[in-house]
Structures are given as structure tokens and as C-alpha cells.
Design a protein around this motif. Sequence first.
Motif, PDB file in Angstrom:
ATOM      1  N   VAL A 191      55.309  46.326 -69.115  1.00  0.00           N
ATOM      2  CA  VAL A 191      54.702  45.329 -70.001  1.00  0.00           C
ATOM      3  C   VAL A 191      54.866  43.957 -69.339  1.00  0.00           C
ATOM      4  O   VAL A 191      55.980  43.419 -69.275  1.00  0.00           O
ATOM      5  N   CYS A 192      53.783  43.406 -68.857  1.00  0.00           N
ATOM      6  CA  CYS A 192      53.849  42.202 -68.020  1.00  0.00           C
ATOM      7  C   CYS A 192      54.406  40.963 -68.707  1.00  0.00           C
ATOM      8  O   CYS A 192      55.126  40.185 -68.071  1.00  0.00           O
ATOM      9  N   PRO A 193      54.121  40.683 -69.986  1.00  0.00           N
ATOM     10  CA  PRO A 193      54.687  39.478 -70.607  1.00  0.00           C
ATOM     11  C   PRO A 193      56.208  39.463 -70.603  1.00  0.00           C
ATOM     12  O   PRO A 193      56.824  38.396 -70.689  1.00  0.00           O
ATOM     13  N   LEU A 194      56.845  40.652 -70.498  1.00  0.00           N
ATOM     14  CA  LEU A 194      58.311  40.735 -70.500  1.00  0.00           C
ATOM     15  C   LEU A 194      58.883  40.940 -69.107  1.00  0.00           C
ATOM     16  O   LEU A 194      60.088  41.140 -68.962  1.00  0.00           O
ATOM     17  N   LEU A 195      58.035  40.866 -68.096  1.00  0.00           N
ATOM     18  CA  LEU A 195      58.432  41.277 -66.751  1.00  0.00           C
ATOM     19  C   LEU A 195      58.874  40.081 -65.904  1.00  0.00           C
ATOM     20  O   LEU A 195      58.142  39.099 -65.759  1.00  0.00           O
ATOM     21  N   SER A 196      60.070  40.191 -65.331  1.00  0.00           N
ATOM     22  CA  SER A 196      60.563  39.159 -64.401  1.00  0.00           C
ATOM     23  C   SER A 196      60.306  39.621 -62.972  1.00  0.00           C
ATOM     24  O   SER A 196      60.038  40.796 -62.710  1.00  0.00           O
ATOM     25  N   GLY A 197      60.418  38.671 -62.043  1.00  0.00           N
ATOM     26  CA  GLY A 197      60.202  39.010 -60.641  1.00  0.00           C
ATOM     27  C   GLY A 197      61.209  40.020 -60.132  1.00  0.00           C
ATOM     28  O   GLY A 197      60.863  40.950 -59.393  1.00  0.00           O
ATOM     29  N   SER A 198      62.466  39.897 -60.543  1.00  0.00           N
ATOM     30  CA  SER A 198      63.506  40.803 -60.056  1.00  0.00           C
ATOM     31  C   SER A 198      63.310  42.222 -60.606  1.00  0.00           C
ATOM     32  O   SER A 198      63.499  43.211 -59.887  1.00  0.00           O
ATOM     33  N   LEU A 199      62.922  42.331 -61.873  1.00  0.00           N
ATOM     34  CA  LEU A 199      62.688  43.642 -62.454  1.00  0.00           C
ATOM     35  C   LEU A 199      61.489  44.323 -61.781  1.00  0.00           C
ATOM     36  O   LEU A 199      61.526  45.525 -61.494  1.00  0.00           O
ATOM     37  N   LEU A 200      60.465  43.547 -61.512  1.00  0.00           N
ATOM     38  CA  LEU A 200      59.287  44.100 -60.829  1.00  0.00           C
ATOM     39  C   LEU A 200      59.666  44.579 -59.434  1.00  0.00           C
ATOM     40  O   LEU A 200      59.262  45.673 -59.003  1.00  0.00           O
ATOM     41  N   GLU A 201      60.448  43.796 -58.727  1.00  0.00           N
ATOM     42  CA  GLU A 201      60.856  44.165 -57.366  1.00  0.00           C
ATOM     43  C   GLU A 201      61.665  45.464 -57.374  1.00  0.00           C
ATOM     44  O   GLU A 201      61.425  46.363 -56.542  1.00  0.00           O
ATOM     45  N   SER A 202      62.622  45.595 -58.306  1.00  0.00           N
ATOM     46  CA  SER A 202      63.438  46.808 -58.357  1.00  0.00           C
ATOM     47  C   SER A 202      62.592  48.030 -58.717  1.00  0.00           C
ATOM     48  O   SER A 202      62.819  49.130 -58.197  1.00  0.00           O
ATOM     49  N   GLU A 246      48.752  44.272 -69.733  1.00  0.00           N
ATOM     50  CA  GLU A 246      48.577  42.830 -69.976  1.00  0.00           C
ATOM     51  C   GLU A 246      48.886  42.039 -68.715  1.00  0.00           C
ATOM     52  O   GLU A 246      49.678  41.081 -68.720  1.00  0.00           O
ATOM     53  N   ALA A 247      48.255  42.432 -67.611  1.00  0.00           N
ATOM     54  CA  ALA A 247      48.519  41.777 -66.322  1.00  0.00           C
ATOM     55  C   ALA A 247      48.129  40.312 -66.325  1.00  0.00           C
ATOM     56  O   ALA A 247      48.663  39.516 -65.529  1.00  0.00           O
ATOM     57  N   ASP A 248      47.202  39.908 -67.189  1.00  0.00           N
ATOM     58  CA  ASP A 248      46.799  38.498 -67.247  1.00  0.00           C
ATOM     59  C   ASP A 248      47.915  37.611 -67.794  1.00  0.00           C
ATOM     60  O   ASP A 248      47.815  36.384 -67.717  1.00  0.00           O
ATOM     61  N   GLN A 249      48.981  38.218 -68.330  1.00  0.00           N
ATOM     62  CA  GLN A 249      50.121  37.444 -68.836  1.00  0.00           C
ATOM     63  C   GLN A 249      51.339  37.563 -67.913  1.00  0.00           C
ATOM     64  O   GLN A 249      52.461  37.292 -68.320  1.00  0.00           O
ATOM     65  N   ALA A 252      44.014  44.066 -68.886  1.00  0.00           N
ATOM     66  CA  ALA A 252      43.994  42.631 -69.172  1.00  0.00           C
ATOM     67  C   ALA A 252      42.942  42.337 -70.233  1.00  0.00           C
ATOM     68  O   ALA A 252      41.971  43.084 -70.381  1.00  0.00           O
ATOM     69  N   ARG A 253      43.163  41.260 -70.940  1.00  0.00           N
ATOM     70  CA  ARG A 253      42.163  40.838 -71.931  1.00  0.00           C
ATOM     71  C   ARG A 253      41.053  40.033 -71.274  1.00  0.00           C
ATOM     72  O   ARG A 253      39.936  39.998 -71.775  1.00  0.00           O
ATOM     73  N   GLU A 254      41.374  39.363 -70.189  1.00  0.00           N
ATOM     74  CA  GLU A 254      40.386  38.557 -69.478  1.00  0.00           C
ATOM     75  C   GLU A 254      40.336  38.977 -68.019  1.00  0.00           C
ATOM     76  O   GLU A 254      41.304  39.536 -67.475  1.00  0.00           O
ATOM     77  N   SER A 255      39.215  38.696 -67.375  1.00  0.00           N
ATOM     78  CA  SER A 255      39.065  39.010 -65.959  1.00  0.00           C
ATOM     79  C   SER A 255      40.057  38.188 -65.142  1.00  0.00           C
ATOM     80  O   SER A 255      40.172  36.967 -65.318  1.00  0.00           O
ATOM     81  N   LEU A 256      40.779  38.858 -64.244  1.00  0.00           N
ATOM     82  CA  LEU A 256      41.746  38.142 -63.402  1.00  0.00           C
ATOM     83  C   LEU A 256      41.026  37.189 -62.452  1.00  0.00           C
ATOM     84  O   LEU A 256      41.550  36.124 -62.116  1.00  0.00           O
ATOM     85  N   ALA A 257      39.821  37.567 -62.017  1.00  0.00           N
ATOM     86  CA  ALA A 257      39.045  36.682 -61.139  1.00  0.00           C
ATOM     87  C   ALA A 257      38.662  35.401 -61.868  1.00  0.00           C
ATOM     88  O   ALA A 257      38.710  34.303 -61.298  1.00  0.00           O
ATOM     89  N   THR A 258      38.293  35.531 -63.154  1.00  0.00           N
ATOM     90  CA  THR A 258      37.949  34.346 -63.943  1.00  0.00           C
ATOM     91  C   THR A 258      39.170  33.449 -64.126  1.00  0.00           C
ATOM     92  O   THR A 258      39.081  32.224 -64.008  1.00  0.00           O
ATOM     93  N   LEU A 259      40.318  34.052 -64.400  1.00  0.00           N
ATOM     94  CA  LEU A 259      41.548  33.262 -64.552  1.00  0.00           C
ATOM     95  C   LEU A 259      41.919  32.583 -63.236  1.00  0.00           C
ATOM     96  O   LEU A 259      42.412  31.448 -63.240  1.00  0.00           O
ATOM     97  N   ALA A 260      41.694  33.269 -62.106  1.00  0.00           N
ATOM     98  CA  ALA A 260      41.989  32.666 -60.806  1.00  0.00           C
ATOM     99  C   ALA A 260      41.095  31.464 -60.556  1.00  0.00           C
ATOM    100  O   ALA A 260      41.538  30.435 -60.027  1.00  0.00           O
ATOM    101  N   ALA A 261      39.821  31.560 -60.962  1.00  0.00           N
ATOM    102  CA  ALA A 261      38.891  30.430 -60.796  1.00  0.00           C
ATOM    103  C   ALA A 261      39.315  29.241 -61.652  1.00  0.00           C
ATOM    104  O   ALA A 261      39.028  28.093 -61.311  1.00  0.00           O
ATOM    105  N   GLN A 262      40.015  29.516 -62.760  1.00  0.00           N
ATOM    106  CA  GLN A 262      40.525  28.457 -63.631  1.00  0.00           C
ATOM    107  C   GLN A 262      41.933  28.017 -63.234  1.00  0.00           C
ATOM    108  O   GLN A 262      42.571  27.275 -63.977  1.00  0.00           O
ATOM    109  N   GLU A 263      42.419  28.529 -62.091  1.00  0.00           N
ATOM    110  CA  GLU A 263      43.751  28.220 -61.572  1.00  0.00           C
ATOM    111  C   GLU A 263      44.855  28.656 -62.527  1.00  0.00           C
ATOM    112  O   GLU A 263      45.902  28.024 -62.635  1.00  0.00           O
ATOM    113  N   LYS A 264      44.630  29.787 -63.224  1.00  0.00           N
ATOM    114  CA  LYS A 264      45.634  30.340 -64.131  1.00  0.00           C
ATOM    115  C   LYS A 264      46.226  31.643 -63.594  1.00  0.00           C
ATOM    116  O   LYS A 264      47.037  32.280 -64.274  1.00  0.00           O
ATOM    117  N   PHE A 265      45.812  32.057 -62.388  1.00  0.00           N
ATOM    118  CA  PHE A 265      46.293  33.296 -61.792  1.00  0.00           C
ATOM    119  C   PHE A 265      46.136  33.189 -60.278  1.00  0.00           C
ATOM    120  O   PHE A 265      45.229  32.501 -59.786  1.00  0.00           O
TER     121      PHE A 265
END
Length: 462
Positions: free
Chosen positions: A224-235, A259-262, A287-300
Amino acid sequence: MALRTLAADLVRLFDAAAGPVFVLDDKRRIVFVNDACAAWTGCSANELAGQESRYHSSAEVTGPAAVAAALAPPPEVWNGHRASAIVSLAGLDGALIPRHVDFVPLGTDALEMVGVVAIASARIADADAVEALAGNQATRESSAQELHERLARWRRKLAGRFHLDHLLGDSAAMRQVRNQVELAAGSAASVTVIGPAGCGRQHVARAIHYGRAAQAAGSLVPLVCPLLSGSLLESTIRAMARASSSTPTARPATLLLCEADQLAAEAQEQLARSIASGLSFRIIATARESLATLAAQEKFRPDLACALSTVEIRLVRLVDRLEDLPLVAQRFVEEQNRQGGKQRAGLSPEAIDRLMIYTWPGNVAELAEVIAAAHAQAEGPSIGPGDLPAKIQLVLDALARPRKVEPTIVLEQFLARIEEELIRRALARAKGNKTKAARLLGMTRPRLYRRLVQLGLEKDPE
């Protein structure tokens, strides 16, 4: 003694019948199967004896339990009404063998039901005609029984293509999703499933991972991405890499990012580094929104959006594919039937009409909740309008009596109309003399003239 003799005579009579015959007791359990029925179902009398015949067509049930479900009579039979249905079962060669089955309740009324006798006709020779009939039913109002038969056909069709059967529907949107899922299931490309909450994004992601039911899939690890930290993802990534190297399978494991957009910036950076260094497993994201669209908005992160979205699958809102609602609702009714207890044939046409008007902000997930509540509330064999949750009726009442919208007053336009009316009255009293009219209005003649031009009451000489 007489009853025992009569029962023995009936058993001999049924056993001698050329066509399939089976009997259920008042608990919906199969208590008798003749030789013709055993040959038709592919299950022996001992395998079917004691199986509870629940009215559903779930692909998750197999073996004798699935056969018992296919043989289930329409729920109105248990209220003392005779009924008939088309039952299709796979023969030894895998081909479907459809038959008309007449269900005869045993007892004087619903309160004294002791069981049901089912008598199947000779095999329906033209199975293609049955499928064609089902296709035509999709274009007209369908009864609960027709929806039950259509649902069973859909599940048989999808069972050989997908691990899950959540991709039901005749709409163009769902046909496109099924095509995309089939293509994605046959590749190792990263996929992002996009859509609003409650539309089944995780179901689609799982269908892609498991692919064809006959294929062995690797493990599926959801995060679940909203609860995911960098260290947990790495492990997690390291653990999956170790597992894939020690226990290789025909198909790799999959990391499911819900929920990768979060995903937090720290976790995005860690994931981008891991992907750049190479992964031995697949990534599917929702994701609820396109990751490419969020990247264009500088949110990803743009590089991560590109890496995760080799394939994008978009799911639409339930309200945008309402033609699928009756079949999906029937599926949820039969899911409740499968759990035991109350058995419902489906929804009445009037209940379906109300569901078609509702706006479904929670999409398919909300429909599942509504059907579960209505299934528990209903007393008859079908779910009627009165069995639907109160919130459905409240929304329909609100739609029928829309809130009155107060008109907006634009101050400048309102004051201009008043000024125009006062100037007209002053000119009328002054009999067209602009100097007199200006004195009546308390303004100079040049100012009055300018307002006449601005209000369109006098032509500008220029």
C-alpha cells in the motif's frame, strides 16, 4: 412401511428413466442421482450425494460442488412453484451439454416442502443456438434466470483466459479492458491500472499477474503506497530478489503497488534506483490518476512514471457502463448465494431500473455492498425495489425533486436596467427635451447624453 415401499418404487422408477433425474431434500442437498444423470454430470452418485445445491456459478468452486451448483433449481422452486431452466455441463470431451431441466417441488406448499425432483430432457442438440439466444438476451430486458445463465456462460468463457472472473460486461469499455489484460498477461511489461476508487483496479492487476488459469504464476506481493517508506520498499525488493533467485518459477513474481500515485518522494527515489539497477520480478501498479499526467504536473518522478507505465489500462466508472450493471449485480447476488443461507434468483426488473438511475459514486464496490444488504433484507425468491437500502431511495427522491436554484443577481446589469427606466421616464416627462430631463435626473446634459449613448438609447454621432 407403505412410505418405505413407495420410496423404493420411486427410486427404481427414476433409476430406470432414460434421461437424467436427480432429487434434492428440503436442505437443498442432493440425495439421489440416477445413472443417466451421473453420466451427464461426470460425477458418480457417491460424489454428488450430500452436496448442497446453491444457486450460483462461481468459478472459484470446482469438482462435485460446482456440478451441484449448476444443478441448483431457481429459488422460487423452494416456495412451491414449478420451474424450468437450461443447465449446461461439460461432457467427457469438454464440450458443453445443455439440457432443459424441469424442477418439481415435493409437498403441498412452501411450508411443507420435503424436496425437489429434477427431470432433464434429452440433450439440446444445437448448443450454438443457446449461445446465440444468450447474446440476444443482452440487448433486451433480461429476467433473473436469463442473467443467471448468461453469467454462467461468461464465467466459463473467461475461466480459460483469466485466473479471475471480475472482468464481466458487454460494454465497449470492458471489452477493451479484457483485450488489454490478455495482452498484458502474456508479457512481462510493467502495467499501471488507472481508475476511480471502487472500480476493481486490484482485481484487474491480479488477473494480469495470474494470466491464464493453466499457467503457474509466481508470488504476488501487494504494498500500500501511501503507507510505504523508502526503507520498507528497499527491504521488500531485496527479499523478492532473493526469493526469485532461490525458487525460480515458470513466471516471475509480481510486486503490486497499490495507489502508486500516492507514493512518497523518498520511496519514488528508492524505486527508481532499484529499477535502474535491474529487477528479477515484474511491477504492476494501480492509481487513480495517470502517472504520466502527474509527472507533467511535477507531482511524480518522470523517469519512474515512464518505467511503471509501459502499458496503461484505464477503468471507467460504473455509471459510464450501465449496460453491464444487471450482469454484475447478478454476479454479486450469486456470490451471496454461494455463502449459504438465503438463496435469491436475482433482482426484479423494477429493482434493476432503480439501480440504473442511481449515480454510484463508489462504483462496483458500492454495488457489491448494496446487493449484500438487499440480499439479506429480501424475503422472497427475488430482490425487489423495497429490499434495496434506504440510501438508494433517498437519492432517487432527491433526483426526482431537484433543489430549486435561486437566480443570480448581477449588480451592474440590475442597476443599469433601473437607470435606463429612470432616464426613459424623465425624457417622457420632459417631452424629449434632454436639458429638462437632465435637470429632473440631477445631472448635466453632457452626462445624460453620454449615458444615452452607453445604454443604446441614442446613436453615437461618430
